[in-house]
Each structure stands twice: as C-alpha cells, then as structure tokens.
Design a protein around this motif. Sequence first.
Motif, PDB file in Angstrom:
ATOM      1  N   ARG A 132       0.810  -1.229   0.000  1.00 49.75           N
ATOM      2  CA  ARG A 132       0.000   0.000   0.000  1.00 49.75           C
ATOM      3  C   ARG A 132       0.836   1.268   0.000  1.00 49.75           C
ATOM      4  NH1 ARG A 132      -5.048   1.072   0.782  1.00 49.75           N
ATOM      5  NH2 ARG A 132      -4.687   2.725   2.284  1.00 49.75           N
ATOM      6  N   GLY A 133       2.134   1.127   0.173  1.00 46.39           N
ATOM      7  CA  GLY A 133       3.001   2.293   0.060  1.00 46.39           C
ATOM      8  C   GLY A 133       2.835   2.947  -1.299  1.00 46.39           C
ATOM      9  N   LYS A 134       2.664   2.125  -2.310  1.00 46.99           N
ATOM     10  CA  LYS A 134       2.511   2.619  -3.683  1.00 46.99           C
ATOM     11  C   LYS A 134       1.261   3.505  -3.828  1.00 46.99           C
ATOM     12  CE  LYS A 134       1.374   0.562  -8.181  1.00 46.99           C
ATOM     13  NZ  LYS A 134       2.079   1.374  -9.174  1.00 46.99           N
ATOM     14  N   GLN A 135       0.120   2.995  -3.377  1.00 44.93           N
ATOM     15  CA  GLN A 135      -1.125   3.776  -3.513  1.00 44.93           C
ATOM     16  C   GLN A 135      -1.087   5.058  -2.695  1.00 44.93           C
ATOM     17  OE1 GLN A 135      -2.251  -0.277  -2.824  1.00 44.93           O
ATOM     18  NE2 GLN A 135      -4.313   0.564  -2.657  1.00 44.93           N
ATOM     19  N   ARG A 136      -0.552   4.948  -1.495  1.00 49.02           N
ATOM     20  CA  ARG A 136      -0.500   6.131  -0.630  1.00 49.02           C
ATOM     21  C   ARG A 136       0.393   7.207  -1.247  1.00 49.02           C
ATOM     22  NH1 ARG A 136      -1.382   5.113   5.130  1.00 49.02           N
ATOM     23  NH2 ARG A 136      -3.505   4.341   5.272  1.00 49.02           N
ATOM     24  N   PHE A 137       1.544   6.797  -1.785  1.00 49.85           N
ATOM     25  CA  PHE A 137       2.422   7.796  -2.404  1.00 49.85           C
ATOM     26  C   PHE A 137       1.748   8.399  -3.640  1.00 49.85           C
ATOM     27  CE2 PHE A 137       6.497   6.484  -0.205  1.00 49.85           C
ATOM     28  CZ  PHE A 137       6.777   7.754   0.290  1.00 49.85           C
ATOM     29  N   GLU A 138       1.084   7.568  -4.426  1.00 52.55           N
ATOM     30  CA  GLU A 138       0.388   8.096  -5.614  1.00 52.55           C
ATOM     31  C   GLU A 138      -0.631   9.159  -5.208  1.00 52.55           C
ATOM     32  OE1 GLU A 138       0.756   4.243  -8.616  1.00 52.55           O
ATOM     33  OE2 GLU A 138      -1.186   4.719  -7.687  1.00 52.55           O
ATOM     34  N   ALA A 139      -1.369   8.871  -4.156  1.00 50.91           N
ATOM     35  CA  ALA A 139      -2.389   9.820  -3.684  1.00 50.91           C
ATOM     36  C   ALA A 139      -1.734  11.112  -3.176  1.00 50.91           C
ATOM     37  CB  ALA A 139      -3.221   9.173  -2.576  1.00 50.91           C
ATOM     38  N   LEU A 140      -0.599  10.978  -2.500  1.00 52.22           N
ATOM     39  CA  LEU A 140       0.078  12.167  -1.966  1.00 52.22           C
ATOM     40  C   LEU A 140       0.640  13.040  -3.090  1.00 52.22           C
ATOM     41  CD1 LEU A 140       1.910  10.552   1.086  1.00 52.22           C
ATOM     42  CD2 LEU A 140       0.036  12.212   1.163  1.00 52.22           C
TER      43      LEU A 140
END
Length: 150
Positions: A132-140
């Motif tokens: 989920r690091g990937k999705q969270r960074f994309e959102a940020l």
Amino acid sequence: MLKRALFGAVLSAAVAVPALADEVEVKMLNKGANGDAMVFEPALIKIKPGDSVRFVPTDKPHNAQVVPKMLPEGAEAFEGGMNEEITVTFDQEGVYGVKCLPHYGMGMVALVAVGESYPNLEDAKAVRHMGRGKQRFEALFEELEAGTSS
Ligand SMILES: [Cu+2]
C-alpha cells in the motif's frame, strides 16, 4: 480565502520574528482521523527551505526514515530509530519520501515538499514501493500537484 488568511498570519509572524523558521509536527499513529490504519498525520507536509518537521511517535511502534532515492540530489538522508522522536530540518528544495519501516507495506508513508519547485519530483514519483506504500504515495503526489498547479 483560507490561503489569504494563512498568508496574512505568516506575514505578521515574519515581521515580528524575521529569522524564525517554522516547525511542523507530524504524529505517527496506529489509526488516523479518517480511520486509516498506520499513518503519518499529516501525511503531506508543505514547508519552505529551512523549516523543520518533528516526527512524534504518538503511538508505538513507529519510526520515520527517508525512502531511498526520494530526496533531492545532495540532500542528507535521515533515519529515526524505533519509537524515536526526530526533528529534521529541510534546507534543500524538492520532495522527500518518508516511511515507517515496519508499516511501509501497509502504506505508512509521508511526503515532505520543500519550497516552490521540486527539481526531483519526477525521479521521486518513479520510485517503486511495497504494498500500500505505492497507492499512498500516488495519492500524496496527486494531492501535491493539485495544490501547486495554479
Ligand atoms: Cu509505523
């Protein structure tokens, strides 16, 4: 409207104490205000060069450390120990990815954006992440770019 009010506040503070840099507190939490598990709060931190961020382990166990390759060229990497409160001063303009080591794959990441232009933005966006690091960074990154596009 909010932006204007904030600018006014910052301006009057600057007049009173010209040399004072700002410090932003970021809490490391098991549960965020919106119900998400394992978060830095706030997770998007926009500051000016010379400002500091204080990472506070409000809950345990968490830490704050820079994600490899997610910092401007020449900037110094940082790595807080487990449950350690650290204060990091960001002198160099650009974006910095931050993770909590044990919860990186659960999306416990933060993005520090320093200054007005981000010379390493594309490089930082190209870094690959766990879970989920990937999705969270994309959102940020999305949130950051939505705010700076005007
Ligand atoms: Cu954590």
